[in-house]
Design an enzyme around this catalytic site. Structure first.
Site, PDB file in Angstrom:
ATOM      1  N   MET A  15       2.983 -57.181  45.850  1.00  0.00           N
ATOM      2  CA  MET A  15       2.157 -57.046  47.288  1.00  0.00           C
ATOM      3  C   MET A  15       2.237 -57.211  47.890  1.00  0.00           C
ATOM      4  SD  MET A  15       4.310 -54.074  48.120  1.00  0.00           S
ATOM      5  CE  MET A  15       3.467 -53.938  50.200  1.00  0.00           C
ATOM      6  N   VAL A 108      -5.505 -55.894  42.230  1.00  0.00           N
ATOM      7  CA  VAL A 108      -5.264 -54.523  41.067  1.00  0.00           C
ATOM      8  C   VAL A 108      -5.860 -53.168  41.789  1.00  0.00           C
ATOM      9  CG1 VAL A 108      -7.246 -54.851  39.615  1.00  0.00           C
ATOM     10  CG2 VAL A 108      -5.209 -53.435  39.644  1.00  0.00           C
ATOM     11  N   LYS A 114     -12.035 -54.238  43.237  1.00  0.00           N
ATOM     12  CA  LYS A 114     -11.276 -54.832  44.994  1.00  0.00           C
ATOM     13  C   LYS A 114     -12.805 -54.661  45.554  1.00  0.00           C
ATOM     14  CE  LYS A 114      -7.636 -52.282  45.610  1.00  0.00           C
ATOM     15  NZ  LYS A 114      -6.880 -53.219  46.663  1.00  0.00           N
ATOM     16  N   SER A 136      -4.072 -47.617  49.438  1.00  0.00           N
ATOM     17  CA  SER A 136      -3.191 -46.125  49.544  1.00  0.00           C
ATOM     18  C   SER A 136      -3.753 -45.275  48.907  1.00  0.00           C
ATOM     19  CB  SER A 136      -1.842 -45.894  49.497  1.00  0.00           C
ATOM     20  OG  SER A 136      -0.972 -46.229  48.272  1.00  0.00           O
ATOM     21  N   HIS A 159      -1.779 -50.426  55.276  1.00  0.00           N
ATOM     22  CA  HIS A 159      -0.339 -49.852  53.796  1.00  0.00           C
ATOM     23  C   HIS A 159       0.074 -50.883  54.369  1.00  0.00           C
ATOM     24  CE1 HIS A 159       1.096 -46.811  51.309  1.00  0.00           C
ATOM     25  NE2 HIS A 159       0.942 -48.703  50.832  1.00  0.00           N
ATOM     26  N   ASN A 162       6.670 -51.103  50.770  1.00  0.00           N
ATOM     27  CA  ASN A 162       7.722 -52.056  49.588  1.00  0.00           C
ATOM     28  C   ASN A 162       9.059 -51.978  50.079  1.00  0.00           C
ATOM     29  OD1 ASN A 162       7.854 -54.543  48.155  1.00  0.00           O
ATOM     30  ND2 ASN A 162       7.594 -53.533  45.910  1.00  0.00           N
TER      31      ASN A 162
END
Length: 180
Positions: A15, A108, A114, A136, A159, A162
């Site tokens: 992503m 990740v 994060k 998300s 968000h 993909n």
């Protein structure tokens, strides 16, 4: 209104790399940063490289850009747009985040990681720079716990779906403190 002239994506996985490519498609030069590898590949060892060599340190982002060029669903409108991506790593290039208009975190899906990344980002963050996360499911409040109020006002969720180039969707998720 904020004009996005350049950006950075942190995380060069599927992503992150695709988001960076999508920004490049839009004419936005983008840093693509990832962690520094902790071990050499057999090819790097055979070439006599060390863990301190830039080719090794930037390997993950460089490989991600190369992978974008080979993807079945082409992430670039034109492969030449790959030149708008600059590979790097979070150790040597963290300071460069201070010169971009938008930072997208795509690491990740683990709150602890994060939070660590966002704290590092805030250490070089310039007021007015937009910072977003491509999550998300993880709470924005939890991610920015411990961050300053000014940082929180410029933080939100973005968000991407993909693959970003083909999915005309972008969910914008404001946090409790996000400025409109």
């Amino acid at each position: 209104m904020k004009t996005i002239r350049n950006a950075a994506v942190i995380g060069s996985g599927v992503m992150g790399a695709a988001i960076a490519a999508h920004l490049a498609n839009s004419g936005i030069p983008c840093l693509l940063l990832d962690i520094v590898p902790t071990a050499l590949t057999p090819e790097e060892e055979a070439a006599g490289l060390t863990l301190s060599h830039p080719k090794v340190r930037n390997r993950l982002a460089v490989q991600a850009i190369a992978g974008l060029k080979k993807a079945k669903q082409a992430p670039f409108y034109d492969e030449a747009f790959a030149e708008r991506l600059t590979p790097g790593n979070l150790e040597d290039d963290l300071h460069r985040l201070g010169g971009v208009d938008w930072i997208v975190e795509v690491v990740v899906e683990r709150l602890d990681i994060k939070k660590q990344v966002l704290q590092r980002v805030e250490s070089v963050w310039q007021p007015g720079t937009i910072v977003s996360t491509n999550t998300s499911g993880i709470s924005l409040r939890d991610m920015t716990a411990g961050c300053g109020e000014a940082f929180k006002r410029h933080f939100l969720g973005t968000h991407f779906f993909n693959p970003p180039r083909y999915m005309n969707l972008l969910e914008i998720i404001p946090g409790e403190s996000t400025d409109p």
